[in-house]
Structures are given as structure tokens and as C-alpha cells.
Design an enzyme around this catalytic site. Structure first.
Site, PDB file in Angstrom:
ATOM      1  N   LYS A 166       0.801  -1.566   0.035  1.00  0.00           N
ATOM      2  CA  LYS A 166      -0.055  -0.195   0.015  1.00  0.00           C
ATOM      3  C   LYS A 166       0.881   1.434   0.225  1.00  0.00           C
ATOM      4  O   LYS A 166       0.550   1.901  -0.504  1.00  0.00           O
ATOM      5  CB  LYS A 166      -1.191  -0.128   1.382  1.00  0.00           C
ATOM      6  CG  LYS A 166      -2.210  -1.304   0.412  1.00  0.00           C
ATOM      7  CD  LYS A 166      -3.340  -0.293   2.412  1.00  0.00           C
ATOM      8  CE  LYS A 166      -2.672  -0.660   3.191  1.00  0.00           C
ATOM      9  NZ  LYS A 166      -2.005  -2.141   4.185  1.00  0.00           N
ATOM     10  N   THR A 173       4.480   1.920  -0.919  1.00  0.00           N
ATOM     11  CA  THR A 173       4.685   1.508  -2.242  1.00  0.00           C
ATOM     12  C   THR A 173       3.555   2.500  -3.108  1.00  0.00           C
ATOM     13  O   THR A 173       3.832   3.163  -3.999  1.00  0.00           O
ATOM     14  CB  THR A 173       5.360   0.273  -2.725  1.00  0.00           C
ATOM     15  OG1 THR A 173       4.721  -0.475  -2.435  1.00  0.00           O
ATOM     16  CG2 THR A 173       6.713   0.048  -1.844  1.00  0.00           C
ATOM     17  N   ARG A 196       1.250   8.158   7.193  1.00  0.00           N
ATOM     18  CA  ARG A 196       1.700   8.128   8.612  1.00  0.00           C
ATOM     19  C   ARG A 196       3.044   8.136   8.699  1.00  0.00           C
ATOM     20  O   ARG A 196       3.999   7.234   8.187  1.00  0.00           O
ATOM     21  CB  ARG A 196       1.152   6.519   9.185  1.00  0.00           C
ATOM     22  CG  ARG A 196      -0.619   6.550   8.737  1.00  0.00           C
ATOM     23  CD  ARG A 196      -0.822   5.189   9.293  1.00  0.00           C
ATOM     24  NE  ARG A 196      -0.932   4.350   8.682  1.00  0.00           N
ATOM     25  CZ  ARG A 196      -1.036   3.142   9.259  1.00  0.00           C
ATOM     26  NH1 ARG A 196      -1.140   2.762  10.482  1.00  0.00           N
ATOM     27  NH2 ARG A 196      -0.926   2.035   8.232  1.00  0.00           N
ATOM     28  N   LYS A 205       9.548  -6.381  10.780  1.00  0.00           N
ATOM     29  CA  LYS A 205       8.501  -5.287   9.700  1.00  0.00           C
ATOM     30  C   LYS A 205       9.943  -5.209   8.918  1.00  0.00           C
ATOM     31  O   LYS A 205      10.068  -4.481   7.871  1.00  0.00           O
ATOM     32  CB  LYS A 205       7.873  -4.467   9.671  1.00  0.00           C
ATOM     33  CG  LYS A 205       6.821  -4.002   8.757  1.00  0.00           C
ATOM     34  CD  LYS A 205       5.667  -3.643   9.045  1.00  0.00           C
ATOM     35  CE  LYS A 205       4.797  -2.866   7.967  1.00  0.00           C
ATOM     36  NZ  LYS A 205       5.049  -1.263   7.803  1.00  0.00           N
ATOM     37  N   ALA A 221      -4.225   0.524  13.088  1.00  0.00           N
ATOM     38  CA  ALA A 221      -5.219   0.308  12.683  1.00  0.00           C
ATOM     39  C   ALA A 221      -5.405  -0.326  12.990  1.00  0.00           C
ATOM     40  O   ALA A 221      -7.273  -1.437  12.851  1.00  0.00           O
ATOM     41  CB  ALA A 221      -4.290   0.516  10.932  1.00  0.00           C
ATOM     42  N   PHE A 279      -3.527  -1.565   7.381  1.00  0.00           N
ATOM     43  CA  PHE A 279      -4.125  -2.925   7.204  1.00  0.00           C
ATOM     44  C   PHE A 279      -5.212  -3.557   5.456  1.00  0.00           C
ATOM     45  O   PHE A 279      -5.132  -2.354   4.651  1.00  0.00           O
ATOM     46  CB  PHE A 279      -4.837  -3.712   8.181  1.00  0.00           C
ATOM     47  CG  PHE A 279      -4.090  -3.921  10.012  1.00  0.00           C
ATOM     48  CD1 PHE A 279      -2.765  -4.270   9.343  1.00  0.00           C
ATOM     49  CD2 PHE A 279      -3.977  -3.352  10.772  1.00  0.00           C
ATOM     50  CE1 PHE A 279      -2.062  -4.363  10.476  1.00  0.00           C
ATOM     51  CE2 PHE A 279      -3.674  -3.399  11.925  1.00  0.00           C
ATOM     52  CZ  PHE A 279      -2.510  -4.205  11.831  1.00  0.00           C
ATOM     53  N   PHE A 326       4.768  -8.907  -9.051  1.00  0.00           N
ATOM     54  CA  PHE A 326       5.713  -9.597  -7.969  1.00  0.00           C
ATOM     55  C   PHE A 326       6.501 -10.547  -9.150  1.00  0.00           C
ATOM     56  O   PHE A 326       5.429 -10.636 -10.331  1.00  0.00           O
ATOM     57  CB  PHE A 326       5.306 -11.001  -7.049  1.00  0.00           C
ATOM     58  CG  PHE A 326       5.246  -9.946  -5.484  1.00  0.00           C
ATOM     59  CD1 PHE A 326       4.391  -9.241  -5.818  1.00  0.00           C
ATOM     60  CD2 PHE A 326       6.028  -9.864  -5.065  1.00  0.00           C
ATOM     61  CE1 PHE A 326       4.371  -8.332  -4.301  1.00  0.00           C
ATOM     62  CE2 PHE A 326       6.828  -9.220  -4.082  1.00  0.00           C
ATOM     63  CZ  PHE A 326       5.427  -8.840  -3.134  1.00  0.00           C
ATOM     64  N   TRP A 360       7.587  -0.549  -7.961  1.00  0.00           N
ATOM     65  CA  TRP A 360       8.391  -0.901  -6.920  1.00  0.00           C
ATOM     66  C   TRP A 360      10.122  -0.831  -7.719  1.00  0.00           C
ATOM     67  O   TRP A 360      11.077  -0.445  -7.527  1.00  0.00           O
ATOM     68  CB  TRP A 360       8.201  -2.023  -7.187  1.00  0.00           C
ATOM     69  CG  TRP A 360       9.345  -2.430  -5.177  1.00  0.00           C
ATOM     70  CD1 TRP A 360       8.703  -2.567  -3.985  1.00  0.00           C
ATOM     71  CD2 TRP A 360      10.233  -3.435  -5.527  1.00  0.00           C
ATOM     72  NE1 TRP A 360       9.474  -3.444  -3.347  1.00  0.00           N
ATOM     73  CE2 TRP A 360      11.274  -3.555  -3.845  1.00  0.00           C
ATOM     74  CE3 TRP A 360      11.660  -3.496  -6.680  1.00  0.00           C
ATOM     75  CZ2 TRP A 360      12.789  -3.733  -3.692  1.00  0.00           C
ATOM     76  CZ3 TRP A 360      12.600  -4.051  -5.989  1.00  0.00           C
ATOM     77  CH2 TRP A 360      13.060  -4.290  -4.924  1.00  0.00           C
TER      78      TRP A 360
END
Lengths: 556, 556
Positions: free
Chosen positions: B71, B73, B94, B105, B273, B301, B381, B409
Site C-alpha cells: 500500500k 509503495t 503515516r 517488519k 489500525a 491494513f 511480483f 517498485w
């Protein structure tokens, strides 16, 4: 009378790049934090290595009253006055802690016309250094409990974890806590506690590190506790030192601000002067010496604690050699040392001054033991009478020391001009022959004894056999050359806060000894020493707030 | 393949004043924090009130895998692509928390060529906002225990203190702690615990406040606990709100940074969240709307949690009306929803995609219930096959929604150009008719039921009678018009993380309800919800450090 905050607000600060330029610091070296604060970039700091260094002047004080005798204001006033006289002077101070700010003491950026600004920002988060130190401290704590939770490969003894969590807040409820409660998912329960950030070893390490590499190495040497078979375990073994150094990288750049009169001031680091060594960072002091002809710095509490540690710990480790020493005194505090009750301190009592001046005399003599020439700054209060002032000056004259009346609080630089001229004279005289009080190779117990006898006037040290053994263990483990950091009350030469004046023949009771292997000193705790203050019944926080224009109100 | 950190380091950031100027922000409005970060001054923010506002685009996602579906990226890539196409776009994100950064993470500044920078600084202390929030939270805690210690004039019941301490760290050992141990001087022992800062009510308040006055008022409304006779006690009664607001004043100014492609990004606030509402600050979003034609923002999320709260809490309270919604999905995650095990997600399985796409379908339909036009961003991907991608696109076409393959990406703005054109089309189409899911006046229990049925596909809510009574008490106390903030797992539409795809007929179990009176919402905790994460067996902190040049290493 205007409050410090009102005076600070009425002053016009100059853009920090202008202050920097006047101090010979190019704009490229600045990492600005808002308009009036900047960090000085690591590359710039490194590039100054090898430059000739100015003279270092220490401002210290007598054993204080609870309100303090004005060491910070004198440091600032003296710096301003030197600049006004044409000496390129820089000021090196400690950063304030949020704890006292919300508690009883208020801000720590000087007072009256002798302040550094922006006052509200320096007193609140400033450039975030203390938050970074808190985070580094608590990351190590989290990694300790996490290590135990996931199998405890290092065999850490949960009963012997010496590392405490930290918070930059006065919070007595966190002094002793049981953590890891609530079941399997929350780890193993154990006893823990929080120290205020300024009392943490990370703070001491931060302030004693030469550079980033030294910081990382010192963080790695922190002893966090012991294994079940008594082996010391370090932060490096937990692989925490790298991430702690990463958290501290930016914080380690010194902070440049200005006095209300436009003198450059480096405000960086701020360890407690009891459990730690009580002075600003070595990196800032060193940099200031390379940027100015005279650097004025201060050490916390009275000269028995602050100056002794400044000289025996900071100067020894960093290879600094001060040129002169200013001892700050007030007539009020001398009357207190002469036996006058707090309520009567405003009434003239020359006899009490004559009795209480013994406290000042011993501090002045003590500074001589370090090879430093001394001048006394008599920080004037309106209630002081001419006869009282004369009594102090006579006593000092008998020692061959000048006691100079200072009014920088109300008059700014002009109020410290005579003091500045005296300091110029001491520096130019070149009589300083700095030597630490004891050599590195003296055994630890003897180091404690030397400070107790030479500085405190004690006749002996009460060192329980178990603690003497512990000190020998530290020596066997290779820490014998470390200086000692004595933690005791700031109110007396002795460990008893009620023993005022210049007591002799008392015995220094050592209650605990600790190895701060990362900081590189051995702490001797003597008497009750607080590493987490509490808030008073009506904390300053109750009246701090924002006014209608969104300005911060209630700081003092 | 280069790591995110290597890509970030290879990029050249422009001075932040240059980014600001391009966004129409004058140099005087900037409070610089280093060279590449700046806060936007309160006066400037206030002066933009009344300016016309651009279009707001929300980026949300399907129920994610543990690694997340991209989200952030996508938000960055879309913003960059809009700017490349000539639309004046700003990004609103955020701020990252230190906890996950040192845990499992890694950083939270995007990835690949879709990142905001300076990456290391944003991921570590940034401009100190979270430290300020932590300090404000813990000042209130200290004042609570201090109040009880000094006589407890408010008659607080130590067993019913709802306010917890906070720390921006993953630290399971602090979830449940006994504080105030050690005797009279340390206060009264009681049970307490620490939440991670991003889960604190101060964080939620910070992000929902319109301005400084609103912040102060909300802080004052925080309910910290109850008296012995059951009366709610607020932070204002403890006189803590003023000092808390003072601590937060500077933090409340939005932070301006840039993407690696030079788009302006406001990165400000960062509530969890689950227990909170999971999106950046209202102040930053509002300001961005006044400075740009399109603002791209994200909510944490999956859309069931993040988007629902963004729309029902943030947009409702702030009077925001989004123009379009982007739902991010990956083929890998859809296969997971189709029942494929983690180890096999790299192998082609078109049938699993067809099954798993049900998760995406429901999220897309849900966004329609809020009146928003939707486009799907399929975050590519290398293991995705053409047949798998076609399966997603077919399913979306059947709903009348485009699913657009994105490669920001690896390709930066160019990889999101088609998505950007689609978003331009949705905005220009003007078909959005935003409406919250339920009206303010609906009873609290019905609000929970509405979200459960309409968004989660639940058939019912299991609300124990005691909790129903508690909700009625909240209504009687005047909080009935508050929206509900449902805390549940992010991995499923249900409260059971193992129930993937688009489950129907499940029952939503409410375990606890809490009033966040300052934030202005009622939290319904459903299932196990973590407000303090733990570190993994080998936390990222073990490999984070400084390289030989003093650069931060090991962040990812």
C-alpha cells in the site's frame, strides 16, 4: 519583575546561521532544527581535529541551596561578557531534562538576561537527544527480556540483571516495578525499575565518547548483568550495540544555540551529577575549544561533586586541561551554611556569612589541589547587604582569591564584565598546572579514600568488606585504572545533607559500588541517592500550557 | 537485487526548500529539521484555511499477508506518476514506529523506487513526533500516580485506572507490570502496562485534531479512570492537558519530505489500525488538499479495517470527502486467500487465484457502499504469471472495475502511469458520492452490527450483555454519536485470522468495549488484539548498525 520566560520572549534571537557564521562555522556545517537551533555535522566536527584549542574555564559552585546558586546563569553571563570585551568566547552547557521541567525546578537554560534560547524549545524536546538516549537504553532492555524469552542462550540470570529501563520524566511509581507479568506470552516475570534518562549509563557514555566509533565501543562494553555462574554479560554479546549506536548517531552531533546577547553556545548531553559525572559532552567541549579562544563550561551541583568529576573523570578521559576555575557563591547560601534558617535568609547576618564562608573557602582550596587558579563569582541578590558582601571578599582576600560581585541576571554581559576581566587575567597569566587528584594506577578503594579526605574533608571511608571485595573483583577484571564517580548528596561535603559549612572528621559511608564499564568509571554510592525523582504535590506541569497565541506558558 | 536502503542511498535528495517551493510552500513556512526534512509552521498552516481543496484519493488493500501487499509503495508510486503526468499531486503518509523497525517488519517508507526519504531518518527518530507523543502520554501517567501518592483528592480508584503508559518499542515484558513497588516513597503499588506509542489514545487524538485548540480540548477529555464511586475522571481534572499540549505543540506541525522522484510528501502521525484508526493526521491531509490538485493517502491494513475507519472515523470527523479509492492486491496474497500455503505462493495456480479473488471482490464492493469509485492496483511480483494476472482482471471486469498492473517498485513513476491515468479519470469523472456507512445517531451497538454485516459479511455480532450495558452507559454519558473503531485481526474479514477469502455467516465476537473520549470514538475489541508487539527470536535490531562511514546499516 519579569519572569525568565517573559525576558526570553522579549528578546529577539538571530537566525542560527548568523550566530554560526560569527563563530566561524560555515552554513554547510549546520543541520538546522527550526530557525534557532542547529546540529553541527559530523564531517565538520571531524575536520576541526588538530586545530589549536582555546582556554577552558570551568564554572562550579559551593554546596547549593535547593534553588541553586546560579552556575548556569554565571556561565552564560561570563561568556557574554568575554565576547563583549572582544574575547572570542563559546559556552558549553548541558541540555535540560524534561523531568525537573515538569516537577519543581523549572527550566535549565539560565535566568534573567543570562539565558540561552529558544528557551521553551531547549527545555522541552530540543533536538531530541534525550529521546534518542532513552530509546537506545530501552532497546537494550527489550533485547534483554527478549533474549531470555526466546531461550536464554547466554544463560542470563534474571535475578542479576543490572540494566534498568529509562524514561525522561519524574515518575516515582517506576522506581521499582515487576515486569513480564501476565503469562507465557509476556516473558518471564522479574524485578526491574526505571531511572530518569539523565541518570542512565547511556547518557554518561554519550557525554564521554570521543566520536561515533568510541560511542559504539563503549555501548558494547556495557555490562547488563550476569550469567547464573557469575560471568558478566555485555550489550555487545546481545548484539544491541549497533542498533543503539544507530539510534544515537544524529544525537551525537553537538547542538548550537545562542544566548540572549548573541553568544554561541553548544548545549549537548546532560548526565546527572550524582550517579554520573554531571557535565556536557566531550565532543561539544572539544569542538568549542577549537572554535573559540575561551570556552566557559559548567559542572553540576557543588564543586565537591561536579568539579571533582569534571576534572577527575571528563578531563582525565578526554585529555582536557582547564586554565581557570570560577566558583559561584551567593550570600544567601553562605548564610545557610552559617546556620540561618531558610525563612531568615533575606535578613542581614554578617556573622552567619563569616561562619558559612568556610564552605566557599574549602571549595576554593580544593580547586587549588587540581592546580587551577580560582576566582569567586558572587551572584548578587537584592537582599544582600554591603557588609555581607565585604565579609565574603575579606575571607577570599585572605586566601589570595578575588570575590567579584556579579549582576548578569539583571544586567546581562555588563553585570559580569569585571568577572570576565578577572578570568581573562587568569587565562593570560598561564598559571594553571592541571593535574587530576589521583593517578590512574591507584587502587579503586584508595581513589575513593583520596576524594573523601582531600575534597570532602572526611577522616575515613566506611567501606564494608563485601564492597571492598567487589572493588578488587573490578580490578581483577581489568577496570582498576578507571576513575571513581562518587554519588552523594549535593548539599554537604559529607554524605549527610544536614552537615553544612565545611565539616571535618566525618566518615564517608559507601553503600554500594557499581561498575559502569561502558562509561568507564566505578560508581560509589554514598548515602541516599536518587536516580528517579518524584513530582511534588503540585508539579509545574499543572500550570504549563499554551496561551491564546499557541505559545508555551508556565515554564520558568 | 538492490535493497531498499541501497536504492535510497543511491538516490539524490533535493534540498527540502526546493521541494517546498515546487509545491507552492514559501521558505518562511519551513521549520527545517536537517536538510531534507521540514515542519510546516503553524501560521502557514492556518493561513491556508479557506483555500480550495484538491481531490482526495485513498489507497487501501485486500486482507494482507504478513509481509504486506504494498500500500505504501503504491501510494508513493501513484503520487509520483500523477506528478509525472502533470497533475499537482501530494502524498500523505503515516510516520513509522521504532517498534517494527527493530522487530521484524523493517522500515515503513515504501520500497524499491517508490520510497520517501531520507529513509534512515524517517524510520528512526524523524522529527521527534512519536517521542513527543510518548512523553505526553507518560506525563499523564506520572501525574496520575503522583496525584494518588499525594492524597488522592479526586478519590481515584487505583484498581480502575484505564490509562496505560506508552513506549515506542516492541517490548512484551512491559505489557503487564506492577508499578509503585518498593515502599512508601514510591507511591501505591498497582497494576499497569505499556502500550506501543502508536496504539495510544494520544496518538489517535494527535491524528484527529483539527488544530492546537482542538488538540488541547481532546487531551482534556481523556478519561483516565474512575473514582471509587464509579465517576469518570478526565485528564483535565488532573490539570495535565496543558502540559501535554505544550509537549505536542511542535509535533503537531506537519512534516514535509520527498519521494525519491521528488514528489512532496507529508508524513505525519501514525496510529495503529487495530486499536486506533490507522491513518495519518487530519492536519496534514487537510493541508495537502489545499496545496495540491490530488492528494494520495493510505490507510493501514486491509480495507475492512483501514479504509472503513478512514471513512467512518477520519473523514466523518474532519468533513473530508474522498473522490476515489485504489485497492491494492497481489497475486501472491490472492493465492493465499485461495488456500495456497506460503511455501507454494511462487508457483502458478490460476484456480487458487480465481478462488482467492473473492477477497478482493468484497473489498471492491465494500468501497462502493461508501459511494466511492474504485480501481484495483495489482502490485506485480516477478513470480506472477500472465494467466494469473488475467484471472484477476477478468474477475474485476465482471464488477465493472479495472485491475491495473503496477511495477512502481522496480520502475518508479513509469510503473504506475496507467494507474495514475485511471485515477485521473475517476477524479475527473466526479462520480464519487461519499457517505459514511452509518449515521451519527445510530446506537453504538447497531453501528458495530452495521460494520460487521455490511463490511465483514458477518451474520451477527456476539455482544455479551455486560458490554451492551456498557455501550448504553457511554450513550447516556453523551458519547452515543461517536463512531466505532473495531479492533480485530487484519488477516481476515472475520475475527479469526485463519478464515481467508470472503467468509460469510460468521459471528463477530466483541470481547471488550472502551471509550476513547479524547479521540472521540468507541473501541470494540474483537478477538485477540495486540497493543504491544514483541520482538522476534532474532530481531532486526541485531543487524542494524553503523558502517565504516558512519551510515546506518541493516535497515530494510
Amino acid at each position: 519583575m519579569l519572569t525568565d520566560l517573559e525576558i526570553a520572549r522579549a528578546a529577539t534571537l538571530r537566525p542560527i546561521a548568523e550566530i554560526a557564521a560569527r563563530a566561524g562555522i560555515p552554513a554547510e556545517a549546520l543541520e538546522p532544527y527550526g530557525r534557532f537551533k542547529a546540529k553541527l555535522g559530523t564531517d565538520f566536527v571531524r575536520a576541526q581535529e588538530g586545530r589549536p584549542e582555546g582556554a577552558l574555564v570551568l564554572v562550579t559552585g559551593i554546596n547549593p541551596t535547593a534553588a541553586g546558586e546560579g552556575k548556569t546563569t554565571t556561565t552564560i553571563g561570563l561568556g557574554d561578557a568575554l565576547n563583549a570585551l572582544g574575547t572570542r568566547a563559546m559556552i558549553a552547557l548541558r541540555e535540560p531534562s524534561l523531568g525537573p521541567c515538569f516537577g519543581v525546578k523549572g527550566g535549565a537554560t539560565g535566568g534573567g538576561r543570562a539565558q540561552v534560547g529558544p528557551m521553551e524549545e531547549i527545555n522541552l524536546h530540543f533536538t531530541g537527544d534525550f529521546h534518542a538516549i532513552t530509546a537506545a537504553n530501552n532497546l537494550l532492555s527489550a533485547m534483554i527480556d527478549n533474549h531470555i524469552h526466546w531461550g536464554n542462550a547466554l544463560d542470563l540470570d534474571a535475578r542479576r540483571i543490572a540494566w534498568k529501563r529509562a524514561i525522561d520524566m519524574n515518575d516515582r511509581a517506576l522506581r521499582l516495578a515487576a515486569v513480564g507479568l501476565g503469562g507465557v506470552g509476556n516473558g518471564f516475570p522479574r524485578e526491574d525499575g526505571f531511572d530518569i534518562t539523565v541518570a542512565s549509563e547511556v547518557m554518561a557514555i554519550f557525554c564521554l565518547s570521543r566520536d561515533l566509533d568510541d560511542l559504539r565501543a563503549r555501548l558494547g562494553r556495557i555490562i547488563i548483568g550476569q550469567t547464573r555462574d557469575g560471568r558478566a554479560v555485555t550489550a555487545h554479546e546481545l548484539k544491541a550495540d549497533g542498533a543503539m549506536a544507530a539510534l544515537l548517531r544524529d544525537a551525537l552531533m553537538p547542538n548550537l544555540v545562542q544566548t540572549l546577547e548573541g553568544s554561541p553556545a553548544l548545549v549537548h548531553g546532560g548526565p546527572f551529577a550524582n550517579i554520573a559525572h554531571g557535565c556536557n559532552s566531550v565532543i561539544a567541549t572539544r569542538l568549542a575549544l577549537r572554535m573559540a579562544d575561551v570556552v566557559v563550561t559548567e559542572a553540576g551541583f557543588g564543586a565537591d561533586l561536579g568539579a571533582e568529576k569534571f576534572l577527575d573523570i571528563k578531563c582525565r578521559m578526554a585529555g582536557l586541561a582547564p586554565s581557570a576555575c570560577v566558583v559561584v557563591a551567593t550570600v544567601r547560601a553562605l548564610k545557610m551554611h552559617g546556620g540561618v534558617a531558610k525563612a531568615a535568609l533575606g535578613t542581614e547576618d554578617v556573622a552567619a556569612v563569616r561562619r558559612g564562608v568556610s564552605n566557599l573557602e574549602r571549595h576554593v582550596e580544593n580547586m587549588g589541589k587540581f592546580g587551577l587558579p580560582v576566582v569567586v563569582a558572587l551572584n548578587r541578590f537584592t537582599s544582600d547587604t554591603d557588609a555581607e558582601i565585604a565579609a565574603v571578599q575579606e575571607a577570599m582576600a585572605a586566601l589570595g582569591t578575588r570575590a567579584i560581585l556579579c549582576t548578569h541576571w539583571s544586567d546581562g554581559a555588563a553585570g559580569a564584565a569585571e568577572l570576565a576581566r578577572a578570568v581573562q587575567g587568569l587565562v593570560a597569566g598561564g598559571t594553571a598546572r592541571f593535574r587530576p587528584l589521583y593517578p590512574d594506577e591507584m587502587p579503586l578503594a584508595e581513589k575513593i579514600g583520596t576524594v573523601a579526605r582531600e575534597i570532602y574533608g572526611a577522616s575515613a571511608v566506611a567501606l564494608p568488606p563485601a564492597l571492598a571485595t567487589r572493588l578488587r573483583r573490578f580490578e581483577e577484571a581489568g577496570f582498576g585504572r578507571a576513575p571513581v564517580c562518587i554519588a552523594k548528596t549535593q548539599y554537604s561535603f559529607s554524605a549527610n545533607p544536614a552537615l553544612l559549612g565545611a565539616p571535618s572528621g566525618h566518615v564517608l559511608p559507601v553503600r554500594e559500588v557499581r561498575l559502569s564499564a561502558g562509561a568507564g568509571f566505578v560508581v560509589a554510592v554514598c548515602g541516599d541517592v536518587m536516580t528517579m525523582p518524584g513530582l511534588p504535590r503540585h508539579p509545574a506541569a499543572e500550570t504549563i500550557g499554551l496561551d491564546a497565541e499557541g505559545r508555551i506558558d508556565g515554564l520558568f
